[in-house]
Design a protein around this motif. Structure first.
Motif: not given
Length: 355
Positions: A126-128, A130-134, A169-173, A177-180
């Motif tokens: 959750p602390d990452k 979105v772009i860094s995670y992918l 990621i924690r800020e996503l709905s 999150k499911r889309r990601l």
């Protein structure tokens, strides 16, 4: 509509006209943009995927598999349906070797690379951002035509603009999150997809992208879902989990299975027997005064229900609607449709007596 016409020649012309109008509306709906597609290259898959031999499994003293044997081949698209608690999700976990069999053999092909879309988004820090995670999963992903796609461009395809790409990621709905999570699975270039209730918490656009991806997918797809439209579109056959370890194969789509299921046949036979007896009894008499009043009141009630059904169908076509709202509209649509059909049955019955 087809079933109603065959069953009752007295179906109102106005209802048939509204059905035709709805078909025209659906045809005129705007199509998704061409660039909204998943163009990720797939890894090669051999002919051998899964071979299950004499498998047995109990969970909490409940039979999930009982002497079950089944061969799953390349390019097969299988829908899994059945009773709640019958072991549908457990079956996917068995194929992914997360759950071991009590006895029997599971053979997995050497070239198999599984992408498992579970009901819960896994391994997402959750602390990452979105772009860094992918990007930590894959960068410069190869497409089917040999080009390279960045993680950012793939995120744009999945409706993540620059703001969302930089968000934690924690800020996503929940839906985001499911889309990601789905995208994180697909960029690993799996050749076997295991999908557990993929229509939950995905918006209509993303579902359409996923459906198109599956239809062009050269690997194997196994999907657990309660969504009739989704299974009708992507599956070639069904595995029906009936409970107590009983699993049957059905060659055909989910809608046809529901229409032809043994339970529905039994219910239809019972209903036909009751209606035949009632019709025989009714043929000996005419409408009572109270029934004449009831008949006059039925058409306005049916008209009101059908107007609401039309409104709900329009609401379900709204691609920007919230998933929970769509689920509510769908539930109300099913209830209103049931009420309308019941009133139509009664209207047809009284109309025959009044002739």
């Amino acid at each position: 509509m087809k079933a109603g016409v065959h069953a009752r020649g007295t179906k109102q012309q106005a209802r048939q006209n509204r059905f035709s109008e709805l078909k025209d509306e659906l045809k005129s709906q705007p199509q998704l943009q061409k660039d909204m597609e998943i163009n990720i290259a797939k890894t090669r898959l051999g002919n051998d995927v899964f071979n299950i031999k004499n498998a047995n499994l109990k969970i909490d003293k409940k039979n999930i598999l009982k002497d079950f044997s089944y061969l799953i081949n390349k390019k097969e698209r299988i829908g899994i349906v059945g009773k709640n608690g019958a072991g549908k999700t457990s079956f996917l976990n068995i194929l992914d070797e997360r759950i071991a069999l009590d006895s029997g053999i599971l053979e997995v092909g050497q070239t198999v690379r599984i992408g498992f879309y579970t009901q819960y988004s896994e391994n997402m820090d959750p602390d990452k951002r979105v772009i860094s995670y992918l990007e930590s999963i894959g960068q410069n992903i190869q497409t089917e035509d040999g080009r390279k796609l960045t993680a950012s461009s793939l995120l744009e395809t999945f409706q993540f603009d620059n703001r969302l790409q930089g968000a934690f990621i924690r800020e996503l709905s929940g839906g985001e999150k499911r889309r990601l999570f789905l995208l994180s699975i697909l960029i690993r270039q799996p050749n076997v997809l295991l999908l557990d209730e993929p229509t939950n918490n995905l918006d209509i656009k993303t579902l359409t992208i996923l459906e198109d991806y599956i239809l062009s997918f050269s690997g194997t797809v196994i999907a657990v879902s309660h969504d009739r439209y989704f299974l009708d579109k992507i599956s070639q056959k069904l595995l029906v989990f009936e409970g107590n370890g009983i699993i049957t194969e059905y060659l055909g789509d989910y809608s046809t299975y529901l229409e032809n299921s043994q339970e529905q046949k039994i219910n239809n036979e019972k209903k036909s027997a009751v209606n035949a007896k009632k019709k025989n009894d009714d043929s000996k008499r005419k409408l009572t005064y109270a029934e004449k009043i009831e008949l006059n009141e039925l058409e306005p009630k049916i008209e009101k229900l059908d107007n609401r059904i039309s409104e709900l169908n329009e609401l379900l076509l709204d691609e920007s609607a919230d998933y929970q709202d769509l689920m509510g509209y769908q539930a109300e649509l099913e209830q209103k449709t049931k009420e309308s059909e019941e009133l139509m049955d009664r209207w047809a019955e009284l109309s025959e007596l009044g002739e």
